[in-house]
Design an enzyme around this catalytic site. Structure first.
Site, PDB file in Angstrom:
ATOM      1  N   SER A 124      48.464 -28.673  46.912  1.00 33.54           N
ATOM      2  CA  SER A 124      48.938 -27.924  48.076  1.00 33.54           C
ATOM      3  C   SER A 124      47.881 -26.903  48.490  1.00 33.54           C
ATOM      4  O   SER A 124      46.748 -27.273  48.770  1.00 33.54           O
ATOM      5  CB  SER A 124      50.283 -27.259  47.764  1.00 33.54           C
ATOM      6  OG  SER A 124      50.826 -26.654  48.924  1.00 33.54           O
ATOM      7  N   HIS A 155      50.072 -31.226  50.641  1.00 30.50           N
ATOM      8  CA  HIS A 155      50.998 -30.575  51.573  1.00 30.50           C
ATOM      9  C   HIS A 155      50.218 -30.120  52.795  1.00 30.50           C
ATOM     10  O   HIS A 155      49.388 -29.216  52.724  1.00 30.50           O
ATOM     11  CB  HIS A 155      51.658 -29.363  50.909  1.00 30.50           C
ATOM     12  CG  HIS A 155      52.561 -29.720  49.773  1.00 30.50           C
ATOM     13  ND1 HIS A 155      52.922 -28.809  48.799  1.00 30.50           N
ATOM     14  CD2 HIS A 155      53.183 -30.881  49.446  1.00 30.50           C
ATOM     15  CE1 HIS A 155      53.737 -29.398  47.939  1.00 30.50           C
ATOM     16  NE2 HIS A 155      53.901 -30.660  48.313  1.00 30.50           N
ATOM     17  N   ASP A 192      56.375 -28.546  43.008  1.00 27.28           N
ATOM     18  CA  ASP A 192      56.412 -29.943  43.423  1.00 27.28           C
ATOM     19  C   ASP A 192      55.520 -30.774  42.496  1.00 27.28           C
ATOM     20  O   ASP A 192      54.366 -30.420  42.240  1.00 27.28           O
ATOM     21  CB  ASP A 192      55.924 -30.074  44.871  1.00 27.28           C
ATOM     22  CG  ASP A 192      56.194 -31.444  45.454  1.00 27.28           C
ATOM     23  OD1 ASP A 192      57.039 -32.178  44.904  1.00 27.28           O
ATOM     24  OD2 ASP A 192      55.560 -31.778  46.478  1.00 27.28           O
TER      25      ASP A 192
END
Length: 417
Positions: free
Chosen positions: A236, A263, A359
């Site tokens: 991310s 992301h 995540d």
């Protein structure tokens, strides 16, 4: 506790006012100065020593990308880029992220735009994270001259013509928002996997079909579908730099495909894939629904879509969907990791790198329990944001914890066995 010092950089006085009004709604931030171009930004950093900077990309005299590069070399400071979603804007944003920017947000179109509240919340959230994170210079230098970084200026000015004013004493000038042409790609075509473009749209299967018009021939041929290994990577904030470090170190003869969830909003993942492909021996693409999965190819999940590994009588392929976000994310690392659980015939190697949140932890655990071979978390020392890797370590699902610079070699060694 003293408020964090902020520098706002934009060539439009009107936009500087909009961004400043957003920032001052949070009492933990204090705008110490504003600047109208990259040259002024560099001088302001020297003078005011800000804790965080918001930086426009498109500016006269010196653009945001050039200013960022110089700032990260001389005074590393968390920089949040303000980007348009035009093709040029997304490409320049990816360059900025790879050259030291902490993160980016989509630039608001004006004070009455329908998304100004959302953009404001995103900006403040990223600023809060940035000031709590140790500032880092770029982890590597991308070769090339100023033009490589997107400079359109003939020559950099040797001195400033304007004096930078502290924000507290400055007044917003009456100025219309500068018009910047946006070229938006066509909406994605929705179709069943492997269906013809003119086929009927399925009401329960949502997927992206790659736009082929004007696409150049692949410069790196696929290595075939006869492979025993699979690499899956989730990341991310800070991910574009981390991915550059890992993907560019992989050999073109890699006997495994690589699936990546970064992301990132729609459109930006396409530019990320193009940028990585230009520097890599392996082939890097933004995944499209129905893509066959080949060794030596890296598939990046498109922003806004979950990516899963699927299989039919012809082998493995990419499946994209528009199911609900998981943990606030679409694409989701967990979704991608968990889709690989059903294929124990593949020796699966999972990696979680820099980013906020957790995540990927659930998916990494599921892969481990189904016989996954490697489970690598990036070490804190090299992370831009030690969130996702920390969660994996604390959950006990990471089998190895290594600095970023060692991840590629560890993967290569594992799949070459």
């Amino acid at each position: 506790m003293n408020a964090h010092r902020v520098l706002v950089v934009d060539d439009s006085a009107f936009m500087r006012k909009i961004i400043s009004d957003i920032i001052i709604t949070d009492p933990q931030f204090n705008i110490v100065a504003t600047a109208a171009n990259g040259c002024e930004a560099i001088e302001a950093v020297e003078r005011w020593k800000p804790d965080v900077i918001t930086m426009d990309l498109e500016m006269p005299e010196m653009n945001g990308l050039e200013a960022l590069t110089q700032i990260m070399r001389s005074n590393p400071t968390p920089v949040i880029m303000l980007s348009s979603i035009s093709d040029d804007g997304t490409r320049e944003t990816i360059k900025a992220l790879q050259n030291g920017a902490f993160d980016f947000i989509r630039k608001p179109s004006g004070p009455r735009s329908s998304d100004i509240h959302t953009v404001g919340e995103q900006l403040l959230e990223k600023m809060r994270i940035a000031v709590l994170t140790k500032s880092r210079a770029p982890l590597f230098q991308i070769p090339g001259n100023a033009d490589t970084f997107g400079s359109k200026d003939k020559e950099r000015p040797q001195k400033l013509e304007k004096t930078i004013k502290p924000a507290a004493n400055s007044k917003a000038e009456a100025e219309s928002v500068k018009s910047k042409k946006r070229v938006l790609p066509d909406n994605p075509v929705i179709s069943k996997p492997d269906s013809k473009p003119e086929g009927k749209v399925s009401s329960d299967v949502h997927s992206v079909k790659r736009e082929t018009k004007g696409v150049l021939p692949k410069k790196k041929p696929a290595n075939g579908t006869d492979y025993r290994h699979l690499i899956v990577i989730g990341t991310s904030t800070g991910g574009p730099r981390a991915l550059h470090e890992v993907i560019t170190a992989l050999p073109g003869s890699l006997p495994a495909p690589v699936l990546v969830v970064q992301h990132m909003p729609p459109k930006f993942t396409h530019s990320l894939a193009q940028r990585l492909d230009a520097f890599s021996s392996v082939h890097v693409v933004e995944a499209a629904n129905g893509d066959r999965v080949y060794a030596g190819t890296v598939y990046i999940a498109p922003g806004g879509y979950h990516m899963e590994l699927a299989k039919d009588s012809n082998g493995y392929y990419i499946s994209l969907n528009l199911e609900q976000p998981v943990g606030g994310h679409r694409p989701s690392v967990d979704v991608m990791f968990e889709s690989c659980v059903s294929y124990p015939e593949l020796r699966r190697h999972s990696v979680i790198m820099t980013g906020m949140g957790n995540d990927g932890v659930k998916g990494m655990r599921a892969l481990n329990e189904s016989g996954g071979v490697s489970a690598i978390a990036e070490a804190e020392e090299s992370c831009i944001v030690y969130g996702m890797p920390r969660s994996a370590v604390e959950a006990g699902v990471a089998k190895s914890v290594v600095p970023l610079q060692r991840i590629a070699s560890m993967l290569v060694e594992a799949v070459m066995k």
